[in-house]
Scaffold this motif. Structure first.
Motif, PDB file in Angstrom:
ATOM      1  N   ALA A 285      -3.111  10.288   0.869  1.00  9.99           N
ATOM      2  CA  ALA A 285      -4.168  10.681  -0.079  1.00  9.99           C
ATOM      3  C   ALA A 285      -5.519  10.807   0.631  1.00  9.99           C
ATOM      4  O   ALA A 285      -6.305  11.703   0.324  1.00  9.99           O
ATOM      5  CB  ALA A 285      -4.249   9.665  -1.213  1.00  9.99           C
ATOM      6  N   ARG A 286      -5.801   9.892   1.580  1.00 10.30           N
ATOM      7  CA  ARG A 286      -7.083   9.913   2.308  1.00 10.30           C
ATOM      8  C   ARG A 286      -6.769   9.715   3.786  1.00 10.30           C
ATOM      9  O   ARG A 286      -6.704   8.582   4.278  1.00 10.30           O
ATOM     10  CB  ARG A 286      -7.999   8.776   1.822  1.00 10.30           C
ATOM     11  CG  ARG A 286      -8.661   9.050   0.475  1.00 10.30           C
ATOM     12  CD  ARG A 286      -9.429   7.839  -0.023  1.00 10.30           C
ATOM     13  NE  ARG A 286      -8.552   6.683  -0.205  1.00 10.30           N
ATOM     14  CZ  ARG A 286      -7.751   6.506  -1.274  1.00 10.30           C
ATOM     15  NH1 ARG A 286      -7.743   7.395  -2.247  1.00 10.30           N
ATOM     16  NH2 ARG A 286      -6.963   5.455  -1.355  1.00 10.30           N
ATOM     17  N   PRO A 287      -6.564  10.851   4.513  1.00  8.62           N
ATOM     18  CA  PRO A 287      -6.085  10.744   5.893  1.00  8.62           C
ATOM     19  C   PRO A 287      -6.986   9.902   6.793  1.00  8.62           C
ATOM     20  O   PRO A 287      -8.204   9.934   6.679  1.00  8.62           O
ATOM     21  CB  PRO A 287      -6.081  12.206   6.362  1.00  8.62           C
ATOM     22  CG  PRO A 287      -5.900  12.997   5.120  1.00  8.62           C
ATOM     23  CD  PRO A 287      -6.655  12.253   4.060  1.00  8.62           C
ATOM     24  N   ARG A 288      -6.340   9.110   7.645  1.00 14.96           N
ATOM     25  CA  ARG A 288      -7.052   8.332   8.660  1.00 14.96           C
ATOM     26  C   ARG A 288      -6.238   8.369   9.941  1.00 14.96           C
ATOM     27  O   ARG A 288      -5.059   8.760   9.920  1.00 14.96           O
ATOM     28  CB  ARG A 288      -7.314   6.913   8.199  1.00 14.96           C
ATOM     29  CG  ARG A 288      -6.057   6.089   8.000  1.00 14.96           C
ATOM     30  CD  ARG A 288      -6.297   4.920   7.098  1.00 14.96           C
ATOM     31  NE  ARG A 288      -6.512   5.386   5.739  1.00 14.96           N
ATOM     32  CZ  ARG A 288      -6.156   4.718   4.641  1.00 14.96           C
ATOM     33  NH1 ARG A 288      -5.600   3.560   4.738  1.00 14.96           N
ATOM     34  NH2 ARG A 288      -6.335   5.215   3.455  1.00 14.96           N
ATOM     35  N   ALA A 289      -6.844   7.946  11.050  1.00 14.07           N
ATOM     36  CA  ALA A 289      -6.201   8.094  12.363  1.00 14.07           C
ATOM     37  C   ALA A 289      -4.959   7.211  12.497  1.00 14.07           C
ATOM     38  O   ALA A 289      -3.915   7.662  12.962  1.00 14.07           O
ATOM     39  CB  ALA A 289      -7.207   7.766  13.461  1.00 14.07           C
ATOM     40  N   GLU A 290      -5.082   5.945  12.127  1.00 17.50           N
ATOM     41  CA  GLU A 290      -3.963   5.013  12.304  1.00 17.50           C
ATOM     42  C   GLU A 290      -3.786   4.165  11.048  1.00 17.50           C
ATOM     43  O   GLU A 290      -4.766   3.828  10.390  1.00 17.50           O
ATOM     44  CB  GLU A 290      -4.220   4.067  13.506  1.00 17.50           C
ATOM     45  CG  GLU A 290      -4.228   4.804  14.834  1.00 17.50           C
ATOM     46  CD  GLU A 290      -4.395   3.870  16.036  1.00 17.50           C
ATOM     47  OE1 GLU A 290      -4.329   2.634  15.868  1.00 17.50           O
ATOM     48  OE2 GLU A 290      -4.577   4.397  17.145  1.00 17.50           O
ATOM     49  N   VAL A 291      -2.531   3.840  10.766  1.00 16.93           N
ATOM     50  CA  VAL A 291      -2.220   2.936   9.655  1.00 16.93           C
ATOM     51  C   VAL A 291      -1.503   1.720  10.240  1.00 16.93           C
ATOM     52  O   VAL A 291      -0.466   1.864  10.890  1.00 16.93           O
ATOM     53  CB  VAL A 291      -1.313   3.624   8.612  1.00 16.93           C
ATOM     54  CG1 VAL A 291      -0.865   2.624   7.552  1.00 16.93           C
ATOM     55  CG2 VAL A 291      -2.024   4.797   7.972  1.00 16.93           C
ATOM     56  N   TRP A 292      -2.090   0.550  10.006  1.00 18.57           N
ATOM     57  CA  TRP A 292      -1.465  -0.718  10.420  1.00 18.57           C
ATOM     58  C   TRP A 292      -1.227  -1.513   9.153  1.00 18.57           C
ATOM     59  O   TRP A 292      -2.128  -2.236   8.686  1.00 18.57           O
ATOM     60  CB  TRP A 292      -2.381  -1.474  11.394  1.00 18.57           C
ATOM     61  CG  TRP A 292      -2.442  -0.837  12.748  1.00 18.57           C
ATOM     62  CD1 TRP A 292      -3.148   0.288  13.089  1.00 18.57           C
ATOM     63  CD2 TRP A 292      -1.767  -1.263  13.929  1.00 18.57           C
ATOM     64  NE1 TRP A 292      -2.932   0.591  14.416  1.00 18.57           N
ATOM     65  CE2 TRP A 292      -2.097  -0.347  14.958  1.00 18.57           C
ATOM     66  CE3 TRP A 292      -0.902  -2.320  14.225  1.00 18.57           C
ATOM     67  CZ2 TRP A 292      -1.592  -0.470  16.246  1.00 18.57           C
ATOM     68  CZ3 TRP A 292      -0.414  -2.429  15.524  1.00 18.57           C
ATOM     69  CH2 TRP A 292      -0.748  -1.521  16.513  1.00 18.57           C
ATOM     70  N   PRO A 293      -0.028  -1.406   8.578  1.00 15.70           N
ATOM     71  CA  PRO A 293       0.206  -2.080   7.290  1.00 15.70           C
ATOM     72  C   PRO A 293       0.011  -3.597   7.371  1.00 15.70           C
ATOM     73  O   PRO A 293      -0.302  -4.227   6.380  1.00 15.70           O
ATOM     74  CB  PRO A 293       1.658  -1.726   6.951  1.00 15.70           C
ATOM     75  CG  PRO A 293       1.954  -0.510   7.768  1.00 15.70           C
ATOM     76  CD  PRO A 293       1.143  -0.630   9.018  1.00 15.70           C
ATOM     77  N   HIS A 294       0.226  -4.185   8.561  1.00 14.33           N
ATOM     78  CA  HIS A 294      -0.041  -5.616   8.750  1.00 14.33           C
ATOM     79  C   HIS A 294      -1.309  -5.710   9.606  1.00 14.33           C
ATOM     80  O   HIS A 294      -1.262  -5.637  10.834  1.00 14.33           O
ATOM     81  CB  HIS A 294       1.150  -6.280   9.441  1.00 14.33           C
ATOM     82  CG  HIS A 294       1.024  -7.765   9.548  1.00 14.33           C
ATOM     83  ND1 HIS A 294       0.436  -8.405  10.610  1.00 14.33           N
ATOM     84  CD2 HIS A 294       1.386  -8.745   8.685  1.00 14.33           C
ATOM     85  CE1 HIS A 294       0.453  -9.705  10.417  1.00 14.33           C
ATOM     86  NE2 HIS A 294       1.031  -9.939   9.257  1.00 14.33           N
ATOM     87  N   GLY A 295      -2.457  -5.879   8.924  1.00 10.02           N
ATOM     88  CA  GLY A 295      -3.760  -5.737   9.586  1.00 10.02           C
ATOM     89  C   GLY A 295      -3.950  -6.645  10.788  1.00 10.02           C
ATOM     90  O   GLY A 295      -4.469  -6.220  11.822  1.00 10.02           O
ATOM     91  N   LEU A 296      -3.477  -7.895  10.675  1.00 16.98           N
ATOM     92  CA  LEU A 296      -3.721  -8.863  11.747  1.00 16.98           C
ATOM     93  C   LEU A 296      -3.056  -8.431  13.064  1.00 16.98           C
ATOM     94  O   LEU A 296      -3.573  -8.676  14.150  1.00 16.98           O
ATOM     95  CB  LEU A 296      -3.186 -10.237  11.291  1.00 16.98           C
ATOM     96  CG  LEU A 296      -3.635 -11.434  12.114  1.00 16.98           C
ATOM     97  CD1 LEU A 296      -5.154 -11.585  12.061  1.00 16.98           C
ATOM     98  CD2 LEU A 296      -2.973 -12.714  11.557  1.00 16.98           C
ATOM     99  N   SER A 297      -1.890  -7.763  12.938  1.00 18.60           N
ATOM    100  CA  SER A 297      -1.158  -7.367  14.153  1.00 18.60           C
ATOM    101  C   SER A 297      -1.985  -6.388  14.984  1.00 18.60           C
ATOM    102  O   SER A 297      -1.913  -6.377  16.203  1.00 18.60           O
ATOM    103  CB  SER A 297       0.191  -6.745  13.792  1.00 18.60           C
ATOM    104  OG  SER A 297      -0.008  -5.540  13.097  1.00 18.60           O
TER     105      SER A 297
END
Ligand SMILES: NC(=O)c1ccc[n+]([C@@H]2O[C@H](COP(=O)([O-])OP(=O)(O)OC[C@H]3O[C@@H](n4cnc5c(N)ncnc54)[C@H](OP(=O)(O)O)[C@@H]3O)[C@@H](O)[C@H]2O)c1
Length: 259
Positions: free
Chosen positions: A222-234
């Motif tokens: 819906a709102r493109p971004r460069a990278e998706v890290w579903p587990h933020g801490l990792s």
């Protein structure tokens, strides 16, 4: 929004298909096996288009793009998700195993990108973009995992492809996103272990639900971004690991010795 998803009959791909279909998305779904794909499609609203075939074959990518254009006249997002893991040390990975995993995880991604780009580039803008390429890599793109070095290499290669492509197609208003899940509760590990070996997992390693990963991917569609890290801490932990390469060596070494 029209979305092509490879490897959609199970796991993360199926969770994304459910999520997008529930919000009215029009889907073109792929896997090699027809039965699981049809079973999923029967539960989805909006009659998704099904294209069976191996992503390692460039003809599958072309068939997916053709099907999307024929049925919907447009492609908003292509999600290169199909992939598998392999439990093998670098010393034990045979040339045939390297070729097979590169053919699926890396070339399968590239075939889809190459088939889609000419069409994405000539479409009208929608919400500021002509189209969107999403590559499902892994958190292991940032840190090679012992006994999964070949798999990690394919995931790092997908990240490199995404980084280069994102700039190459920026002026055409095509978005590029790489997705970096940690361990996710799907059939991935049993599929990997079907090739032999045991995918050792530390008790402190996080495991995510595929729906959490799918939700993060749908947000980025819906709102493109460069990278998706579903587990933020990792993301931060592995970022630290790039600054200090031996940080994770001790952790993995202890785990290998225990095994
Ligand atoms: N699960 C995790 O822990 C995890 C973590 C990080 C990244 N990832 C990445 O996420 C992606 C999806 O993994 P998952 O966990 O959802 O796996 P999964 O549960 O094993 O599902 C894999 C899906 O891909 C299809 N598939 C496998 N090989 C294919 C091929 N050559 N051509 C077309 N379809 C193929 C399978 O159906 P058929 O067998 O019928 O073809 C199935 O629909 C992969 O790229 C994986 O590397 C997974």
């Amino acid at each position: 929004m029209v979305t092509i998803i490879t490897g959609a009959s199970d796991g993360i791909g199926a969770a994304l298909a459910r999520h997008l279909a529930a919000s009215g998305g029009r889907l073109v779904l792929n896997a090699r096996g027809r039965e699981r794909l049809e079973a999923l499609a029967a539960t989805l609203p909006g009659s998704p288009v099904l294209v069976t075939g191996d992503v390692a074959d460039p003809a599958t990518a072309q068939a997916l793009v053709n099907a999307a254009r024929q049925h919907f006249g447009r492609i908003d997002t292509v999600v290169a998700n199909a992939g598998y893991g392999l439990v093998r040390t670098i010393a034990d990975t045979t040339p045939e195993e390297w070729q097979a995993i590169l053919a699926t995880n890396l070339l399968g991604t590239i075939h889809l990108v190459r088939a889609a780009l000419p069409h994405l580039a000539t479409q009208d803008l929608r919400d500021g973009y002509r189209g969107h390429v999403m590559l499902v890599s892994s958190a292991l793109a940032r840190r090679g995992r012992p006994e999964a070095g070949a798999y990690s290499a394919t995931k790092a290669a997908q990240l490199s492809v995404a980084e280069a492509l994102r700039v190459e197609v920026a002026d055409q208003r095509i978005a590029v996103t790489s997705v970096h899940p940690v361990a996710t509760a799907t059939g991935f590990i049993s599929a990997a272990e079907a090739h032999g070996g045991t995918w050792a997992r530390g008790t402190s390693e996080p495991v995510q639900d595929p729906q959490v990963v799918a939700r993060a991917m749908a947000d980025a569609i819906a709102r493109p971004r460069a990278e998706v890290w579903p587990h933020g801490l990792s993301r931060w932990a592995l970022g630290l690991g790039t600054l200090w390469p031996t940080l994770f060596d001790g952790y993995f070494l202890r785990r290998m010795r225990r095994k």
